[in-house]
Motif scaffolding. Sequence first.
Motif, PDB file in Angstrom:
ATOM      1  N   UNK A 167       1.561   6.129  11.120  1.00 25.84           N
ATOM      2  CA  UNK A 167       1.360   6.337  12.556  1.00 25.84           C
ATOM      3  C   UNK A 167       0.697   5.130  13.199  1.00 25.84           C
ATOM      4  N   UNK A 168      -0.248   4.539  12.492  1.00 25.52           N
ATOM      5  CA  UNK A 168      -0.898   3.331  12.998  1.00 25.52           C
ATOM      6  C   UNK A 168       0.109   2.186  13.112  1.00 25.52           C
ATOM      7  N   UNK A 228       3.014   2.695  -3.111  1.00 21.33           N
ATOM      8  CA  UNK A 228       2.195   3.298  -4.162  1.00 21.33           C
ATOM      9  C   UNK A 228       1.742   4.696  -3.754  1.00 21.33           C
ATOM     10  N   UNK A 229       1.295   4.847  -2.529  1.00 23.29           N
ATOM     11  CA  UNK A 229       0.874   6.166  -2.052  1.00 23.29           C
ATOM     12  C   UNK A 229       2.039   7.146  -2.035  1.00 23.29           C
ATOM     13  N   UNK A 230       3.211   6.669  -1.651  1.00 23.89           N
ATOM     14  CA  UNK A 230       4.397   7.528  -1.618  1.00 23.89           C
ATOM     15  C   UNK A 230       4.721   8.052  -3.012  1.00 23.89           C
ATOM     16  N   UNK A 231       4.738   7.170  -3.987  1.00 20.89           N
ATOM     17  CA  UNK A 231       5.097   7.562  -5.346  1.00 20.89           C
ATOM     18  C   UNK A 231       4.022   8.433  -5.986  1.00 20.89           C
ATOM     19  N   UNK A 232       2.764   8.264  -5.540  1.00 22.07           N
ATOM     20  CA  UNK A 232       1.672   9.087  -6.077  1.00 22.07           C
ATOM     21  C   UNK A 232       1.494  10.389  -5.312  1.00 22.07           C
ATOM     22  N   UNK A 233       2.283  10.583  -4.250  1.00 16.59           N
ATOM     23  CA  UNK A 233       2.202  11.818  -3.473  1.00 16.59           C
ATOM     24  C   UNK A 233       1.005  11.910  -2.549  1.00 16.59           C
ATOM     25  N   UNK A 291       0.818  -1.221   0.000  1.00 14.50           N
ATOM     26  CA  UNK A 291       0.000   0.000   0.000  1.00 14.50           C
ATOM     27  C   UNK A 291       0.851   1.272   0.000  1.00 14.50           C
ATOM     28  N   UNK A 292       1.763   1.374   0.957  1.00 15.19           N
ATOM     29  CA  UNK A 292       2.435   2.658   1.201  1.00 15.19           C
ATOM     30  C   UNK A 292       3.356   3.090   0.070  1.00 15.19           C
ATOM     31  N   UNK A 321      -2.728  10.133   3.732  1.00 14.73           N
ATOM     32  CA  UNK A 321      -3.058   8.751   4.059  1.00 14.73           C
ATOM     33  C   UNK A 321      -1.803   7.933   4.357  1.00 14.73           C
ATOM     34  N   UNK A 322      -0.702   8.293   3.693  1.00 19.57           N
ATOM     35  CA  UNK A 322       0.571   7.619   3.949  1.00 19.57           C
ATOM     36  C   UNK A 322       0.978   7.776   5.414  1.00 19.57           C
TER      37      UNK A 322
END
Length: 319
Positions: free
Chosen positions: A106-107, A91-96, A88-89, A100-101
């Motif tokens: 934190x969780x 993909x979110x990192x590369x998409x900016x 998950x993370x 949510x990242x």
Amino acid sequence: PIAALDATNHSEPGWKFLNATFKMLGVSFPIFISILSLFMMVLFLRFLNRFCGQRKFLALVLSYHTMYMSYFMSTIRQGVLIAVLLGVLLQWLLEGKLVRFYLVTLLLMTIHSIAVLIALMPILRQIHLNIKQLICMVALGYLIGVALSVVNVGRILSQFMDSTYLMETEISLVAVMERLVTFAVVTFCYYLYREGLEPEAKDPLHTIYKIYALGVCLYGVLMWSALISSRAVYILKVVEILMICVCVLKCKRSATLVLSYCLLLSGVLYIKNVGSYLDQADYKEHVTVYNYPYVTIFNQKDILNYRTDIISYPFEKDE
């Protein structure tokens, strides 16, 4: 390894809450671990489909010896972190998608504090460092590690901190060389991959390479303790799988040599890891690296044919 998963052995509140919730629901510990394992494998499959394309088999080979055998099987709290990072993370990192990242990161920190390294990734993404600068960063990390080893920093820290991690402060030269050689191989492949491409700052894979280089650098800094260095920064090393899968075909004439090295290293690490499992647990004499059993919840009683110690599950302990 199962007893080590007991929530009472760890201080992170998220892990305690997870254990307590399943215990309250009457779920046995083996089923709890099975649910976590399914969760991790689904996320890893998502990573394979999203990033590895036609090189899924290569990614499976590269991940099996340590990530699957150790982190998904035993060091399962870090295994959860690794699965979420890959599935998950990244993909979110590369998409900016950083909000949510960070929320998910934190969780994850409530499950294992080492997730703080994941929180550094967006910062690293914004810092422009080319390949040569990253190589220098890795070299500096190893020089710092050598200096810390010379002054025996582990013994110094043990005077102020009471930690089992400081009980073993010896350097694993084999592991140090493996990290350096593999870093050199990955860097070589990435250098060939970069030829004729757009500037590094616009290439998502360069962010992955920076994460990987940071992991190798931190490993060098912590090399004075084989245990701490391997456990603390493996969360960053896992992106090595992606780097190799994407870049290896760009090596052209060297691709066969690179793949041969990866396959040989995977075999050696598998033998080394299984050997360590045999040393750390009470297996019967007939169990070796070559006939190491595969036991699941569906045939869990078979473990008695291979182990001499008594296995107890944390959820089944007397209150």
